[in-house]
Write an enzyme that holds these catalytic residues in place. Structure first.
Site, PDB file in Angstrom:
ATOM      1  N   GLU A   1       2.224 -54.484  33.594  1.00 52.55           N
ATOM      2  CA  GLU A   1       2.162 -53.127  32.969  1.00 52.55           C
ATOM      3  C   GLU A   1       1.263 -53.376  31.627  1.00 52.55           C
ATOM      4  O   GLU A   1       1.924 -54.225  30.763  1.00 52.55           O
ATOM      5  CB  GLU A   1       3.028 -51.729  32.838  1.00 52.55           C
ATOM      6  CG  GLU A   1       1.971 -50.941  31.956  1.00 52.55           C
ATOM      7  CD  GLU A   1       0.417 -50.448  33.067  1.00 52.55           C
ATOM      8  OE1 GLU A   1       1.129 -49.474  33.947  1.00 52.55           O
ATOM      9  OE2 GLU A   1      -0.379 -50.102  31.884  1.00 52.55           O
TER      10      GLU A   1
ATOM     11  N   ARG B   1       1.119 -35.452  33.640  1.00 43.68           N
ATOM     12  CA  ARG B   1       1.220 -36.910  34.042  1.00 43.68           C
ATOM     13  C   ARG B   1       2.391 -38.191  32.803  1.00 43.68           C
ATOM     14  O   ARG B   1       3.265 -38.540  33.333  1.00 43.68           O
ATOM     15  CB  ARG B   1      -0.191 -37.376  33.603  1.00 43.68           C
ATOM     16  CG  ARG B   1       0.263 -38.965  35.287  1.00 43.68           C
ATOM     17  CD  ARG B   1      -1.335 -39.286  34.913  1.00 43.68           C
ATOM     18  NE  ARG B   1      -1.616 -38.337  35.453  1.00 43.68           N
ATOM     19  CZ  ARG B   1      -3.117 -38.765  36.412  1.00 43.68           C
ATOM     20  NH1 ARG B   1      -2.814 -39.693  37.588  1.00 43.68           N
ATOM     21  NH2 ARG B   1      -3.518 -37.656  37.987  1.00 43.68           N
TER      22      ARG B   1
ATOM     23  N   TYR C   1      -4.602 -25.625  37.459  1.00 42.62           N
ATOM     24  CA  TYR C   1      -3.568 -24.828  37.841  1.00 42.62           C
ATOM     25  C   TYR C   1      -2.372 -24.880  36.505  1.00 42.62           C
ATOM     26  O   TYR C   1      -3.066 -25.027  36.110  1.00 42.62           O
ATOM     27  CB  TYR C   1      -2.969 -26.113  39.448  1.00 42.62           C
ATOM     28  CG  TYR C   1      -3.034 -27.816  38.875  1.00 42.62           C
ATOM     29  CD1 TYR C   1      -3.686 -28.308  38.997  1.00 42.62           C
ATOM     30  CD2 TYR C   1      -2.046 -27.959  38.279  1.00 42.62           C
ATOM     31  CE1 TYR C   1      -4.263 -29.330  38.822  1.00 42.62           C
ATOM     32  CE2 TYR C   1      -1.791 -29.631  37.943  1.00 42.62           C
ATOM     33  CZ  TYR C   1      -3.244 -31.378  38.026  1.00 42.62           C
ATOM     34  OH  TYR C   1      -3.562 -31.974  37.752  1.00 42.62           O
TER      35      TYR C   1
ATOM     36  N   ASP D   1      -4.166 -46.113  44.598  1.00 36.23           N
ATOM     37  CA  ASP D   1      -5.809 -46.289  45.135  1.00 36.23           C
ATOM     38  C   ASP D   1      -6.527 -48.118  44.866  1.00 36.23           C
ATOM     39  O   ASP D   1      -7.520 -47.606  44.801  1.00 36.23           O
ATOM     40  CB  ASP D   1      -5.645 -45.843  43.131  1.00 36.23           C
ATOM     41  CG  ASP D   1      -6.038 -44.287  43.324  1.00 36.23           C
ATOM     42  OD1 ASP D   1      -5.765 -43.386  44.459  1.00 36.23           O
ATOM     43  OD2 ASP D   1      -6.906 -43.877  42.073  1.00 36.23           O
TER      44      ASP D   1
HETATM   45  C1  FAD Z   1      -9.693 -36.017  37.043  1.00 39.71           C
HETATM   46  C2  FAD Z   1      -8.804 -36.918  37.793  1.00 39.71           C
HETATM   47  C3  FAD Z   1      -8.257 -36.156  38.563  1.00 39.71           C
HETATM   48  C4  FAD Z   1      -6.755 -36.560  39.224  1.00 39.71           C
HETATM   49  N1  FAD Z   1      -5.928 -34.997  39.811  1.00 39.71           N
HETATM   50  C5  FAD Z   1      -4.903 -35.531  40.982  1.00 39.71           C
HETATM   51  C6  FAD Z   1      -4.005 -34.831  41.463  1.00 39.71           C
HETATM   52  O1  FAD Z   1      -4.132 -33.286  40.982  1.00 39.71           O
HETATM   53  N2  FAD Z   1      -2.983 -34.810  42.283  1.00 39.71           N
HETATM   54  C7  FAD Z   1      -3.453 -36.447  42.750  1.00 39.71           C
HETATM   55  O2  FAD Z   1      -2.440 -36.636  43.160  1.00 39.71           O
HETATM   56  N3  FAD Z   1      -4.035 -36.976  42.436  1.00 39.71           N
HETATM   57  C8  FAD Z   1      -5.169 -36.967  41.500  1.00 39.71           C
HETATM   58  N4  FAD Z   1      -5.578 -38.274  40.509  1.00 39.71           N
HETATM   59  C9  FAD Z   1      -5.596 -39.030  41.389  1.00 39.71           C
HETATM   60  C10 FAD Z   1      -4.569 -40.044  40.981  1.00 39.71           C
HETATM   61  O3  FAD Z   1      -4.851 -40.196  38.960  1.00 39.71           O
HETATM   62  C11 FAD Z   1      -4.594 -41.941  41.606  1.00 39.71           C
HETATM   63  O4  FAD Z   1      -5.055 -41.803  42.424  1.00 39.71           O
HETATM   64  C12 FAD Z   1      -3.553 -42.198  41.116  1.00 39.71           C
HETATM   65  O5  FAD Z   1      -3.309 -42.072  39.592  1.00 39.71           O
HETATM   66  C13 FAD Z   1      -3.014 -43.582  41.355  1.00 39.71           C
HETATM   67  O6  FAD Z   1      -1.802 -43.982  41.585  1.00 39.71           O
HETATM   68  P1  FAD Z   1      -2.043 -45.548  41.059  1.00 39.71           P
HETATM   69  O7  FAD Z   1      -0.428 -45.731  41.194  1.00 39.71           O
HETATM   70  O8  FAD Z   1      -2.503 -46.374  42.177  1.00 39.71           O
HETATM   71  O9  FAD Z   1      -2.919 -46.069  39.918  1.00 39.71           O
HETATM   72  P2  FAD Z   1      -2.949 -45.814  38.355  1.00 39.71           P
HETATM   73  O10 FAD Z   1      -1.676 -43.913  38.525  1.00 39.71           O
HETATM   74  O11 FAD Z   1      -3.681 -45.060  37.781  1.00 39.71           O
HETATM   75  O12 FAD Z   1      -1.893 -46.455  37.227  1.00 39.71           O
HETATM   76  C14 FAD Z   1      -2.405 -48.107  37.620  1.00 39.71           C
HETATM   77  C15 FAD Z   1      -1.470 -48.130  36.768  1.00 39.71           C
HETATM   78  O13 FAD Z   1      -2.205 -50.727  36.830  1.00 39.71           O
HETATM   79  C16 FAD Z   1      -2.054 -50.465  34.950  1.00 39.71           C
HETATM   80  N5  FAD Z   1      -3.071 -51.659  35.093  1.00 39.71           N
HETATM   81  C17 FAD Z   1      -4.044 -51.954  35.206  1.00 39.71           C
HETATM   82  N6  FAD Z   1      -4.783 -52.865  35.573  1.00 39.71           N
HETATM   83  C18 FAD Z   1      -3.650 -53.711  35.001  1.00 39.71           C
HETATM   84  C19 FAD Z   1      -3.811 -55.232  35.313  1.00 39.71           C
HETATM   85  N7  FAD Z   1      -4.730 -55.653  35.488  1.00 39.71           N
HETATM   86  N8  FAD Z   1      -2.303 -55.802  34.912  1.00 39.71           N
HETATM   87  C20 FAD Z   1      -1.427 -54.819  35.056  1.00 39.71           C
HETATM   88  N9  FAD Z   1      -1.551 -53.342  34.702  1.00 39.71           N
HETATM   89  C21 FAD Z   1      -2.577 -53.293  35.147  1.00 39.71           C
HETATM   90  C22 FAD Z   1      -2.810 -49.752  35.163  1.00 39.71           C
HETATM   91  O14 FAD Z   1      -2.914 -49.361  33.399  1.00 39.71           O
HETATM   92  C23 FAD Z   1      -1.456 -47.835  35.007  1.00 39.71           C
HETATM   93  O15 FAD Z   1      -0.743 -47.800  34.413  1.00 39.71           O
HETATM   94  C24 FAD Z   1      -6.303 -37.390  39.988  1.00 39.71           C
HETATM   95  C25 FAD Z   1      -7.888 -38.618  39.994  1.00 39.71           C
HETATM   96  C26 FAD Z   1      -8.502 -37.651  38.246  1.00 39.71           C
HETATM   97  C27 FAD Z   1      -9.851 -39.271  37.824  1.00 39.71           C
END
Ligand code: FAD
Length: 407
Positions: free
Chosen positions: A37, A111, A217, A297
């Site tokens: 991370e 979160r 919410y 994502d």
């Molecule tokens: C305004 C907003 C509201 C939202 N509301 C909701 C909701 O109510 N419900 C819902 O289901 N989703 C919601 N989402 C979407 C949700 O936040 C994401 O879909 C979710 O966090 C994706 O999870 P993830 O693990 O793929 O990525 P993330 O949770 O974004 O985690 C990525 C991680 O990778 C780390 N990282 C990035 N690049 C590197 C690198 N090069 N080296 C090491 N570490 C790195 C980051 O620091 C982070 O900790 C919302 C999004 C937004 C923008």
């Protein structure tokens, strides 16, 4: 470099919601993955998250749902309102009926609380903070990872769970393919007691109109806070590096001028300094390259209008863990393809539906908006419209395997 057994050889890039949940799902199958991370501490991204039953049922199987429920609020109703008059357009109770239908509650959670619960369950020895991955290289049956501090690590399998702005995706695809959705948002968290104008403060609620919508919410163990996202059509051109731009506090009111006092009170209760571009990613032909695969994502970022980004990342983890458990130290390509086969159509459908929500909520006044409102009034949303999302069981393998459609 550490001495590693084949099953310790999975490296997850990103300790977000997807990366942390994947580490738990892999552990269920005897695979001890390491998470890299980039941040020095696990910071909240997006402030709050609404977790639906399709994700919470997995959290129950991974042993973290009880802890999560203690710090979450189970939404009472799903309500649609006219943003200007405040008239109720549609209401579906969530409560016990939702739990009975889908197996767990519809939760609002900070979160930071979610990340704390997941990271404690994973354990600090498995999460390497301040490990910013800057580059990837194929090296036979290994992957070399460059870190920002100049060191390098090696892994047998790499999972890019590095979020919507994924570096790993760029490496898999070859370029940055973020697409601006045409909408941007302001967001904030407010103590519920301050929202004196707000009807149904403990519901998940959409206030809608031609210029935008406001979604909020309740969250926290006592429903003590409300999280909102105010979305408006924003013609500004955004480039791939402009996900969040500085904004003046007063800008947030313009799309909602003349709206119901509950909306303007909520917007006025926090000072915002940033505007978020709502970006999406086009569907990919393949989510993997060599021994590297994308999750969450990074694989399928979507606009947040169905609140499904995190929930889809959580769904992904089950399928990927199950498929990786079949690999051992061998070639992971077949496991990656099986994972994609299980997840591709599902995530595309949710991506597409999420984008459509904004179009429907923002219809101009007229016959189409009237027809939408009439349909909202009669709907049981969890029966008629959302069961395919919230009632989905990601532990069932409905995967489309290569060749399975050829006859
Ligand atoms: C305004 C907003 C509201 C939202 N509301 C909701 C909701 O109510 N419900 C819902 O289901 N989703 C919601 N989402 C979407 C949700 O936040 C994401 O879909 C979710 O966090 C994706 O999870 P993830 O693990 O793929 O990525 P993330 O949770 O974004 O985690 C990525 C991680 O990778 C780390 N990282 C990035 N690049 C590197 C690198 N090069 N080296 C090491 N570490 C790195 C980051 O620091 C982070 O900790 C919302 C999004 C937004 C923008």
């Amino acid at each position: 470099m550490d001495q590693q057994t084949p099953h310790d050889d999975v490296v997850i890039i990103g300790a977000g919601i997807g990366g942390l949940t994947l580490a738990l799902a892999l552990r269920e199958r005897g695979i001890a993955a390491t998470i890299l991370e980039r941040t020095a501490e696990l910071r909240e991204v997006g402030a709050a998250v609404a977790l639906s039953a399709n994700a919470n049922n997995l959290f129950a199987r991974l042993g973290v749902l009880d802890a999560l429920e203690e710090v979450s609020w189970a939404q009472t109703d799903l309500v649609f309102r006219d943003g200007r008059s405040g008239a109720t357009l549609g209401r579906t109770p969530v409560g016990r009926g939702y739990r009975e239908r889908f197996g767990s509650d519809y939760l609002g959670v900070h979160r930071a609380d979610l990340q704390r619960i997941l990271s404690e369950a994973v354990g600090p020895d498995r999460i390497l903070l301040s490990h910013h991955v800057t580059g990837l290289h194929e090296d036979g049956d290994r992957v070399l990872l460059d870190l920002a501090d100049g060191t390098q690590r090696s892994a047998g399998i790499v999972v890019g769970a590095d979020g919507a702005r994924s570096m790993v995706r760029q490496w898999v695809v070859g370029h940055d393919d973020a697409i601006y959705s045409g909408h941007s948002g302001f967001r904030g968290i407010i103590p519920t007691e301050q929202l004196t104008e707000l009807p149904d403060p403990h519901a998940i609620q959409f206030w809608i109109g031609p210029t935008g919508h406001l979604l909020h919410y309740a969250m926290g163990g006592d429903g003590q806070d409300v999280n909102f996202l105010a979305v408006s059509r924003d013609p500004q051109e955004w480039t791939a590096d402009q996900w969040v731009v500085p904004a003046r506090d007063e800008d947030k009111f313009a799309p909602f001028a003349g709206w119901h006092p509950a909306v303007t009170q909520m917007l006025g209760a926090v000072e915002v300094t940033q505007r978020w571009a709502l970006m999406r990613r086009p569907p990919l032909a393949s989510w993997h390259r060599g021994r590297v695969v994308l999750l969450g994502d990074a694989a399928h970022a979507l606009v947040p209008h169905h609140g499904q980004g995190a929930n889809q990342a959580i769904e992904d983890t089950w399928a990927l863990a199950e498929e990786l458990a079949t690999v051992g130290s061998g070639d992971p390509t077949a496991a990656f393809e099986a994972f994609e086969g299980r997840r591709r159509m599902r995530t595309r459908a949710v991506q597409f539906a999420s984008a459509q929500v904004a179009e429907v909520l923002h219809l101009p006044d007229g016959p189409q908006a009237d027809a939408r409102n009439a349909a909202m009034a009669g709907a049981d949303w969890f029966e008629d419209r959302l069961a395919w999302i919230h009632g989905y069981d990601p532990t069932v393998d409905r995967g489309i395997r290569p060749g399975s459609l050829s006859r």
